[in-house]
Design a protein around this motif. Structure first.
Motif, PDB file in Angstrom:
ATOM      1  N   PRO A 141      26.868  62.089 -42.248  1.00  0.00           N
ATOM      2  CA  PRO A 141      26.935  63.419 -42.166  1.00  0.00           C
ATOM      3  C   PRO A 141      27.263  64.184 -43.497  1.00  0.00           C
ATOM      4  O   PRO A 141      27.350  65.295 -43.702  1.00  0.00           O
ATOM      5  N   ASP A 142      28.395  63.522 -44.008  1.00  0.00           N
ATOM      6  CA  ASP A 142      29.070  63.939 -44.955  1.00  0.00           C
ATOM      7  C   ASP A 142      28.564  63.740 -46.461  1.00  0.00           C
ATOM      8  O   ASP A 142      28.951  64.386 -47.598  1.00  0.00           O
ATOM      9  N   ALA A 143      27.176  63.230 -46.580  1.00  0.00           N
ATOM     10  CA  ALA A 143      26.571  62.880 -47.803  1.00  0.00           C
ATOM     11  C   ALA A 143      25.709  64.226 -48.269  1.00  0.00           C
ATOM     12  O   ALA A 143      25.476  64.762 -47.349  1.00  0.00           O
ATOM     13  N   LEU A 144      25.524  64.188 -49.423  1.00  0.00           N
ATOM     14  CA  LEU A 144      24.854  65.381 -49.850  1.00  0.00           C
ATOM     15  C   LEU A 144      23.330  64.620 -49.778  1.00  0.00           C
ATOM     16  O   LEU A 144      22.856  63.517 -50.179  1.00  0.00           O
ATOM     17  N   GLU A 145      22.299  65.518 -48.969  1.00  0.00           N
ATOM     18  CA  GLU A 145      20.909  64.821 -48.812  1.00  0.00           C
ATOM     19  C   GLU A 145      20.002  65.284 -49.756  1.00  0.00           C
ATOM     20  O   GLU A 145      19.897  66.320 -50.150  1.00  0.00           O
ATOM     21  N   VAL A 146      19.264  64.385 -50.363  1.00  0.00           N
ATOM     22  CA  VAL A 146      18.245  64.644 -50.950  1.00  0.00           C
ATOM     23  C   VAL A 146      16.975  64.314 -50.653  1.00  0.00           C
ATOM     24  O   VAL A 146      16.670  63.216 -50.056  1.00  0.00           O
ATOM     25  N   ASP A 147      15.970  65.273 -50.378  1.00  0.00           N
ATOM     26  CA  ASP A 147      14.728  65.173 -49.733  1.00  0.00           C
ATOM     27  C   ASP A 147      13.768  64.249 -50.699  1.00  0.00           C
ATOM     28  O   ASP A 147      13.444  64.777 -51.736  1.00  0.00           O
ATOM     29  N   ALA A 148      13.314  63.066 -50.209  1.00  0.00           N
ATOM     30  CA  ALA A 148      12.477  62.396 -51.110  1.00  0.00           C
ATOM     31  C   ALA A 148      10.972  62.307 -50.526  1.00  0.00           C
ATOM     32  O   ALA A 148      10.376  61.303 -51.022  1.00  0.00           O
ATOM     33  N   ARG A 149      10.888  63.081 -49.510  1.00  0.00           N
ATOM     34  CA  ARG A 149       9.296  63.025 -49.113  1.00  0.00           C
ATOM     35  C   ARG A 149       8.190  63.416 -50.397  1.00  0.00           C
ATOM     36  O   ARG A 149       8.662  64.279 -51.193  1.00  0.00           O
ATOM     37  N   ARG A 150       7.285  62.585 -50.525  1.00  0.00           N
ATOM     38  CA  ARG A 150       6.295  62.860 -51.473  1.00  0.00           C
ATOM     39  C   ARG A 150       6.956  62.362 -52.829  1.00  0.00           C
ATOM     40  O   ARG A 150       6.469  63.022 -53.888  1.00  0.00           O
ATOM     41  N   ARG A 151       7.789  61.551 -52.922  1.00  0.00           N
ATOM     42  CA  ARG A 151       8.530  61.251 -54.157  1.00  0.00           C
ATOM     43  C   ARG A 151       8.255  59.697 -54.141  1.00  0.00           C
ATOM     44  O   ARG A 151       8.615  59.191 -53.276  1.00  0.00           O
TER      45      ARG A 151
END
Ligand SMILES: [Zn+2]
Length: 417
Positions: free
Chosen positions: A45-55
């Motif tokens: 919950p505290d982490a910075l989320e990075v979207d890696a879909r299609r990466r």
């Protein structure tokens, strides 16, 4: 400095880890600079989320031999020989560098590496005429955020000073080697470097300078602590001796071929003999800043070499990716720390945006990247867990702008003097 936790969500991970392989729709949790966890549906919950879909998510590249101080004069000349390079780069520029030029060049050179997804660099620092230049080089590496192996190429006495000043610095000694010093000087240089228990790197195996490995062998200087840059003109004997003594090799396909340093890069023949081998850009004054190009050239050259020799190679795209990542890490003894996406390792991670038309291929995303990608396709870069590139741009606002301003000043002065 470890920064905030980062959760990379739902990427296609080409981990390079033998046990993990490729993982679809998988997350990576980065904590305290390390890969804490790899799995599906991770929550933090505290982490910075990075979207890696299609990466495509890959380990950061490892450049095993690069002269970062040339960052100030990157892409300045495209010469066809070592002699022309000396005339165009080393002669007119090297002596003009003040410590602040070294700082600006190394900082910019390191940022160019990070921008291209190279998170670890062995910096062959051979423009260190004073201890002030050395301090500038080291500080620039530390400020840049790149994972560095500092290869000190000044005087041995200054290397001793540097070791004392920065005892924890990941360091080696960049020596002139047999081409550029007498056998007595080489023996003395090697002995003093070994007193420091530091690895040694020399340029060797280039056209016009035969017999380096034999010369070292005659003085009983070969060993697992010796790294050779280039090697395309090593004889079969010499490669065998490097293999037998545990030496390592850094090949620079662009420079090796376009500067006529030999026939073909020694990648395939070194791998066949079990030599730890990595890729390198070498001089960014005359070669690109990324390892995508080096991987493509390395494979094309190796296939050409095999065809010419009547022994077609079995080397494939995944193999050169391994060389550019884990292979390079192994060259500098960092195989346990970086080079694959493995829990517990340093979080050196890059993400390539596969939505670009030239990357949206029909099959294996790794193949699409190896055939088509360049530095601008690297969307996100984490070096030791810190995000240093996001949304396709280097981050760190003032840090990058300061580097750019220092670069501008340095270039103006180098042009005028
Ligand atoms: Zn070099």
């Amino acid at each position: 400095m470890s920064g905030r936790d980062v959760l990379i969500k739902s990427g296609y991970l080409a981990t390079g880890d033998r046990d993990l392989g490729d993982l679809h729709g998988t997350d990576i949790l980065v904590r305290d600079g390390l890969i804490a966890e790899i799995g599906v549906g991770l929550a933090a919950p505290d982490a910075l989320e990075v979207d890696a879909r299609r990466r495509l998510v890959l380990p950061g590249f490892v450049d095993t031999h690069r002269h970062l101080w040339l960052g100030a004069i990157s892409a300045s000349v495209a010469v066809d020989s070592l002699a022309a390079y000396s005339r165009a780069v080393m002669g007119p520029f090297a002596g003009r560098y003040r410590p602040e030029d070294v700082y600006a060049g190394v900082l910019w050179g390191a940022l160019l590496a990070l921008n291209a997804g190279v998170t670890t660099v062995a910096d062959w620092a051979h423009n260190l005429p004073s201890s002030e230049h050395t301090a500038a080089n080291v500080e620039a590496l530390q400020h840049s955020g790149v994972g560095a192996v500092f290869l000190h190429g000044g005087s041995i006495a200054d290397a001793y000073r540097a070791r004392e000043q920065w005892p924890d610095l990941r360091m080696g000694v960049a020596l002139r080697g047999p081409y550029f010093s007498t056998p007595e000087e080489t023996r003395s240089d090697f002995a003093r470097a070994r007193e420091l228990a530091l690895p040694i790197s020399v340029h060797a195996g280039v056209a016009g300078y035969p017999g380096a490995v034999h010369q070292l062998a005659e003085s009983d200087l070969l060993g697992p602590d010796v790294n050779f840059a280039h090697g395309s003109e090593f004889s079969t004997d010499e490669l065998g001796m490097v293999a037998a003594t545990g030496g390592t090799l850094s090949v620079s396909p662009t420079v090796d071929m376009s500067m006529a340093l030999g026939t073909y890069p020694a990648l395939g023949s070194a791998l066949e003999r079990g030599v730890a081998v990595g890729l390198a850009a070498d001089t960014i004054a005359s070669a690109g800043t990324d390892l995508f190009s080096e991987m493509r050239l390395a494979l094309a050259a190796e296939r050409s070499r095999g065809t010419c020799a009547g022994e077609p190679t079995t080397l494939g795209h995944r193999d050169v990716l391994q060389v550019a990542t884990h292979g390079g890490a192994a060259v500098w003894g960092l195989g346990e720390q970086t080079g694959t996406l493995t829990p517990g390792k340093t979080a050196d991670i890059i993400m390539v945006d596969m939505r670009a038309p030239h990357l949206d291929g029909f099959g294996d995303p790794v193949l699409a990247v190896l055939l088509n990608a360049g530095p601008s396709d690297v969307e996100t870069v984490l070096a030791a867990g810190l995000i240093v590139k996001a949304s396709g741009r280097l981050v760190g606002g003032t840090h990058v702008e300061t580097a750019r301003a220092l670069l501008k000043d340095s270039r103006e002065r180098l042009r005028q003097s």
